[in-house]
Write a protein that holds these residues in place. Structure first.
Motif, PDB file in Angstrom:
ATOM      1  N   PRO A 174       0.808  -1.225   0.000  1.00 15.00           N
ATOM      2  CA  PRO A 174       0.000   0.000   0.000  1.00 15.00           C
ATOM      3  C   PRO A 174       0.840   1.274   0.000  1.00 15.00           C
ATOM      4  CG  PRO A 174      -0.962  -1.614   1.474  1.00 15.00           C
ATOM      5  CD  PRO A 174       0.344  -2.191   1.004  1.00 15.00           C
ATOM      6  N   GLN A 175       1.931   1.306   0.761  1.00 15.19           N
ATOM      7  CA  GLN A 175       2.770   2.504   0.811  1.00 15.19           C
ATOM      8  C   GLN A 175       3.480   2.731  -0.513  1.00 15.19           C
ATOM      9  OE1 GLN A 175       2.659   4.625   3.415  1.00 15.19           O
ATOM     10  NE2 GLN A 175       3.814   6.013   2.109  1.00 15.19           N
ATOM     11  N   GLU A 176       3.917   1.634  -1.145  1.00 20.41           N
ATOM     12  CA  GLU A 176       4.567   1.758  -2.450  1.00 20.41           C
ATOM     13  C   GLU A 176       3.591   2.256  -3.506  1.00 20.41           C
ATOM     14  OE1 GLU A 176       7.997  -1.749  -2.090  1.00 20.41           O
ATOM     15  OE2 GLU A 176       5.968  -2.241  -2.788  1.00 20.41           O
ATOM     16  N   ILE A 177       2.356   1.791  -3.427  1.00 23.65           N
ATOM     17  CA  ILE A 177       1.326   2.264  -4.358  1.00 23.65           C
ATOM     18  C   ILE A 177       1.118   3.767  -4.192  1.00 23.65           C
ATOM     19  CG2 ILE A 177      -1.111   2.130  -5.004  1.00 23.65           C
ATOM     20  CD1 ILE A 177      -1.054  -0.781  -3.989  1.00 23.65           C
ATOM     21  N   LEU A 195      -9.933   0.131   2.250  1.00 28.15           N
ATOM     22  CA  LEU A 195      -9.539  -0.069   3.634  1.00 28.15           C
ATOM     23  C   LEU A 195      -8.018  -0.212   3.747  1.00 28.15           C
ATOM     24  CD1 LEU A 195     -12.489  -2.383   4.521  1.00 28.15           C
ATOM     25  CD2 LEU A 195     -11.966  -0.252   5.719  1.00 28.15           C
ATOM     26  N   LYS A 196      -7.449   0.416   4.756  1.00 29.41           N
ATOM     27  CA  LYS A 196      -5.998   0.426   4.909  1.00 29.41           C
ATOM     28  C   LYS A 196      -5.434  -0.977   5.078  1.00 29.41           C
ATOM     29  CE  LYS A 196      -4.208   3.856   7.150  1.00 29.41           C
ATOM     30  NZ  LYS A 196      -3.789   4.785   8.222  1.00 29.41           N
ATOM     31  N   ALA A 197      -6.188  -1.844   5.753  1.00 23.79           N
ATOM     32  CA  ALA A 197      -5.727  -3.215   5.990  1.00 23.79           C
ATOM     33  C   ALA A 197      -6.240  -4.181   4.928  1.00 23.79           C
ATOM     34  CB  ALA A 197      -6.159  -3.673   7.385  1.00 23.79           C
ATOM     35  N   ALA A 198      -6.567  -3.689   3.754  1.00 23.77           N
ATOM     36  CA  ALA A 198      -7.093  -4.538   2.683  1.00 23.77           C
ATOM     37  C   ALA A 198      -6.139  -5.694   2.399  1.00 23.77           C
ATOM     38  CB  ALA A 198      -7.294  -3.717   1.417  1.00 23.77           C
ATOM     39  N   PRO A 199      -6.638  -6.937   2.428  1.00 17.77           N
ATOM     40  CA  PRO A 199      -5.783  -8.075   2.105  1.00 17.77           C
ATOM     41  C   PRO A 199      -5.277  -8.051   0.657  1.00 17.77           C
ATOM     42  CG  PRO A 199      -7.736  -8.793   3.301  1.00 17.77           C
ATOM     43  CD  PRO A 199      -7.965  -7.363   2.900  1.00 17.77           C
ATOM     44  N   ASN A 200      -6.014  -7.374  -0.220  1.00 18.23           N
ATOM     45  CA  ASN A 200      -5.651  -7.297  -1.639  1.00 18.23           C
ATOM     46  C   ASN A 200      -5.555  -5.825  -2.045  1.00 18.23           C
ATOM     47  OD1 ASN A 200      -6.020 -10.315  -2.266  1.00 18.23           O
ATOM     48  ND2 ASN A 200      -8.003  -9.756  -1.397  1.00 18.23           N
ATOM     49  N   PRO A 201      -4.492  -5.147  -1.627  1.00 16.89           N
ATOM     50  CA  PRO A 201      -4.421  -3.689  -1.782  1.00 16.89           C
ATOM     51  C   PRO A 201      -4.399  -3.195  -3.222  1.00 16.89           C
ATOM     52  CG  PRO A 201      -2.306  -4.569  -1.057  1.00 16.89           C
ATOM     53  CD  PRO A 201      -3.294  -5.685  -0.944  1.00 16.89           C
TER      54      PRO A 201
END
Length: 357
Positions: free
Chosen positions: A29-32, A280-286
């Motif tokens: 997520p952070q890289e995205i 969602l920040k904790a998305a299993p499939n970001p």
């Protein structure tokens, strides 16, 4: 050329190629969030394909969410969407219970009670992600300033009636008309303890009409149902003659299917329902979550919602089908998700005190 040099050059070339194509791997997520390359969309698609799926918690009519999901799957083969559908108020409780138990299932979430996104953002549960179309086209009032959610669909909670049971000239034109004794035992309405639409509508109506209105309405022997999609269906079946709330888009759909229903926008103004969607920040499939968010807010995704579901969009390139009501032509009440969040429990308590259910 020396064989050792040739082998060395091959390894260097391969290393450079791998480094160049590295973003095509599934990103965190952070890289995205940080990746700004021109191939950002391609990188996101590749990452989503590696994940292969996403879960959408959607508090919208199931046929509507399924149509959106199938549109996404057709555009991006190999990525499946699993829909978990329930009313917004139930969904709010479910997500809190899951997160309290360290369970992470949902990737993206939609609700018809916009106040929920205020709470989820405060809890740190939403990921900042702004789809390109939201950044380019959506007005400020339909996008979170920090990029954690935006308005995915808009509609109103209207009155309605069964045209086989009620003549047009006799149909209620206002909320006040429903208090006429002739409608006793003939009204159906949704419940704010289940439906985000009805919670939002109940707040706007209690603010503009006063709680005394609900006190008097409760004495009309109202048939109480759960979701905002239920009153239109009860009308079409002829189980009740008029509806006190619900949504207009189901009535539009039903009428286009030659069902005996008609929507009415009350003279006092119809409650305005704005439904955000978020990653969602904790998305299993970001990656898949963000690709879906981009699709939903694209002109293509928004037009699909409007065409199939008879709803409205904040996207300026999207237009309603000819013959359908345009949002600009409807007198609406003012939405206020901040106030709804502050008063939600009080609304449920007062409503229960009047309707006893």
């Amino acid at each position: 050329m020396n064989a050792k040099i040739l082998i060395s050059n091959c390894f260097v070339t391969a290393a450079i190629a791998l480094a160049w194509t590295a973003p095509a791997m599934a990103l965190t997520p952070q890289e995205i969030l940080n990746y700004k390359g021109a191939d950002r969309q391609k990188v996101l698609e590749e990452g989503a394909k590696k994940e292969g799926k996403l879960v959408w918690y959607a508090a919208m009519d199931l046929p509507v969410s399924e149509r959106v999901a199938r549109g996404f799957e057709a555009k991006y083969p190999g990525i499946s969407v699993r829909i978990e559908r329930t009313g917004s108020e139930r969904q709010f409780v479910r997500l809190a219970q899951e997160y309290g138990s360290n369970i992470r299932v949902a990737d993206v979430i939609n609700a018809s009670d916009a106040s929920h996104f205020i709470a989820w953002k405060r809890n740190g549960w939403l990921a900042p992600y702004v789809p390109e179309d939201v950044a380019k086209f959506f007005p400020a009032e339909h996008r979170d300033a920090d990029g954690t959610f935006a308005s995915s669909r808009i509609y109103v909670s209207s009155l309605g009636y069964n045209t086989n049971l009620v003549k047009a000239e006799d149909a209620p034109k206002s909320f006040a008309d429903l208090l006429d004794p002739k409608w006793k035992g003939r009204i159906v309405k949704g419940h704010p303890g289940y439906s985000g639409t009805i919670m939002t509508a109940t707040y706007q109506m209690s603010r503009d009409l006063g709680w005394d209105y609900f006190d008097r309405l409760s004495k009309q022997n109202v048939l109480q149902v759960q979701s905002s999609v239920d009153p239109p269906k009860k009308l079409a079946l002829g189980e009740r003659a008029v509806m006190a709330d619900g949504n207009d888009f189901n009535l539009v759909q039903l009428k286009e299917q030659d069902q005996p229903v008609q929507w009415v926008y009350p003279t006092e103004g119809a409650p305005l329902i704005v439904c955000p969607n978020a990653v969602l920040k904790a998305a299993p499939n970001p990656n898949a979550a963000r690709l879906f968010q981009s699709y939903l807010f694209s002109a293509e995704g928004q037009q699909l919602l409007c065409d199939y579901a008879a709803q409205h969009s904040a996207h300026p390139q999207v237009r309603p089908k000819p013959g359908r009501p345009a949002l600009k032509d409807i007198k609406v009440m003012k939405d206020d998700p901040v106030a709804v969040e502050a008063q939600a429990e009080q609304i449920k308590t007062k409503y229960l005190s009047y309707f006893k259910v």
